[in-house]
Design a protein around this motif. Structure first.
Motif, PDB file in Angstrom:
ATOM      1  N   GLY A 116      50.298  -4.188  39.171  1.00 12.98           N
ATOM      2  CA  GLY A 116      49.968  -5.154  39.992  1.00 12.98           C
ATOM      3  C   GLY A 116      49.161  -6.316  39.074  1.00 12.98           C
ATOM      4  O   GLY A 116      48.335  -7.125  39.669  1.00 12.98           O
ATOM      5  N   TYR A 136      54.236   0.168  38.589  1.00 13.48           N
ATOM      6  CA  TYR A 136      53.586  -0.938  39.030  1.00 13.48           C
ATOM      7  C   TYR A 136      52.167  -1.262  38.942  1.00 13.48           C
ATOM      8  O   TYR A 136      51.295  -0.476  39.900  1.00 13.48           O
ATOM      9  N   MET A 149      50.279  -8.863  36.227  1.00 18.43           N
ATOM     10  CA  MET A 149      51.523  -9.475  35.689  1.00 18.43           C
ATOM     11  C   MET A 149      51.561  -9.078  34.191  1.00 18.43           C
ATOM     12  O   MET A 149      52.785  -8.671  33.797  1.00 18.43           O
ATOM     13  N   GLY A 165      45.382 -11.863  37.528  1.00 17.22           N
ATOM     14  CA  GLY A 165      45.196 -10.506  37.844  1.00 17.22           C
ATOM     15  C   GLY A 165      43.386 -10.105  38.029  1.00 17.22           C
ATOM     16  O   GLY A 165      43.261  -8.984  37.925  1.00 17.22           O
TER      17      GLY A 165
HETATM   18  P1  P6P Z   1      50.687  -8.145  44.633  1.00 24.15           P
HETATM   19  C1  P6P Z   1      47.804 -10.831  40.355  1.00 24.15           C
HETATM   20  O1  P6P Z   1      46.993 -11.177  41.491  1.00 24.15           O
HETATM   21  C2  P6P Z   1      49.381 -11.518  40.421  1.00 24.15           C
HETATM   22  O2  P6P Z   1      48.929 -12.917  40.387  1.00 24.15           O
HETATM   23  C3  P6P Z   1      50.016 -11.015  39.094  1.00 24.15           C
HETATM   24  O3  P6P Z   1      49.170 -11.112  38.086  1.00 24.15           O
HETATM   25  C4  P6P Z   1      50.702  -9.920  39.727  1.00 24.15           C
HETATM   26  O4  P6P Z   1      51.801  -9.739  39.183  1.00 24.15           O
HETATM   27  C5  P6P Z   1      50.587 -10.264  41.195  1.00 24.15           C
HETATM   28  O5  P6P Z   1      49.853 -11.205  41.520  1.00 24.15           O
HETATM   29  C6  P6P Z   1      50.521  -8.844  42.044  1.00 24.15           C
HETATM   30  O6  P6P Z   1      50.791  -9.192  43.449  1.00 24.15           O
HETATM   31  O7  P6P Z   1      51.267  -8.656  45.814  1.00 24.15           O
HETATM   32  O8  P6P Z   1      51.746  -7.125  44.045  1.00 24.15           O
HETATM   33  O9  P6P Z   1      49.162  -7.588  44.688  1.00 24.15           O
END
Ligand code: P6P
Length: 337
Positions: free
Chosen positions: A248, A246, A250, A124
């Protein structure tokens, strides 16, 4: 108000894991404890750098030079280097897999141990400029039998992991860990440099009121996902709709799901055929923790921990969280809802 007397029975992560080790009896050699100490040290170093990054713009793009004219490393590359070196130096690892490294690292004989660590050193990290919580995610396998360590020792179902955890870097530094006997949360006390047990025996509520998914992908969703989302957004009369949360990141979304309940979703769809999240070092550790906390983690059609990885960077579809919420989702894949 009266300052609370400092606790005189501080349960540090090291002491807690050691006490777990004694539970395993003579088989426990203390190696896992020492390996987890290396992960703790790495986490403290990354926490410091994440905090400093916001002050000294350490997150500059790789290739720029900092005030000392040194080649500037992006924080996730720096975090990876710290983690690889610390795990190698622990003398307890045989194979390392990192989100940042195309190939698995096979540890040289001099430093070789019996554990394999798969990790995302700074998941992230694209969010760091916004001050959003980011984290380190890791899973630990024991090498198979008397293996010296190869990719075969990590291309195994997540159910064969002996431990998994994450570290979340935010207003405080939280480490959440399972060694196969439930889930515990620890908070870094910077003045002591110790992770202190603050969330003993985390259990996911059997049902929550929150759903967590990037609805910007809605036009690509497969039918079961659309039907499930509709069922919680337009519930039968008398029931309240779920709330959307959300972040974003994880680690942050899963941490909230473990503590508050509900469902976290990153499904595969018509655009991302295999989903976005990585199986080995994102889905497996988070699925391991979710199950150890009494929750459920599925691709929609299969238990995540039963997936046999074919390559170290493959992706998978992820739904995890409260048992009843995830089971509701599964019904839509079975066509029985
Ligand atoms: P999106 C962050 O880049 C990540 O790998 C995870 O931590 C997060 O859950 C996901 O991608 C977010 O992806 O497509 O929603 O931006």
């Amino acid at each position: 108000s009266q300052e609370e007397a400092p606790s005189t029975d501080l349960i540090t992560l090291t002491r807690h894991v050691l006490s777990e080790g004694f539970r395993l009896g003579p088989a426990a050699t203390g190696d896992l404890t020492l390996l987890l100490n290396a992960i703790q040290t790495t986490s403290k170093f990354i926490a410091t750098n994440v905090r400093r990054a916001r002050l000294i713009n350490l997150v500059g793009l790789a290739g720029e030079t900092n005030v000392q004219g040194e080649e500037q490393k992006k924080l996730d590359v720096l975090s990876n280097d710290i983690m690889v070196n610390s795990l190698r130096a622990s003398g307890k690892t045989a194979v390392l897999v990192s989100e940042e490294l195309e190939e698995a690292v096979i540890i040289d004989e001099k430093n070789r141990g019996k554990y394999c660590v798969v990790f995302d050193p700074l998941d992230g990290s694209s969010n760091i400029d916004a001050g959003v919580n980011i984290g380190t995610i890791f899973g630990i396998y024991h090498v198979k039998g008397e293996n010296k360590g190869s990719v075969d020792d990590v291309l195994r179902p997540g159910r064969e992991m002996v431990a998994a955890g994450y570290v979340m870097y935010g207003s405080s530094c939280n480490l959440v860990l399972s060694t196969g006997n439930g889930v515990n949360g620890y908070t870094l006390d910077p003045s002591l440099g110790e992770f202190i047990l603050t969330h003993p025996d985390i259990k996911v509520p059997s049902r929550g009121k929150i759903y967590s998914i990037n609805e910007g992908n809605s036009m690509y969703y497969h039918e079961p996902v659309l039907k499930y989302l509709s069922s919680i957004k337009n519930p039968p009369s008398g029931k309240s709709p779920y709330s959307a949360r959300y972040i974003g990141s994880m680690v942050a979304d899963v941490h909230r799901t473990l503590l508050y309940g509900g469902i976290f979703c990153y499904p595969n769809d018509k655009k991302s055929k295999s989903g976005k999240l990585r199986l080995l070092y994102e889905a497996f550790p988070m699925a391991y923790l979710t199950e150890q906390a009494g929750g459920v983690a599925t691709t929609g059609t299969k238990r995540i921990l039963d997936i046999e990885p074919k390559n170290i960077h493959e992706r998978c579809s992820v739904f995890l969280g409260s048992k009843e919420d995830v089971q509701d989702l599964i019904k839509f894949y079975e066509g029985s809802a």
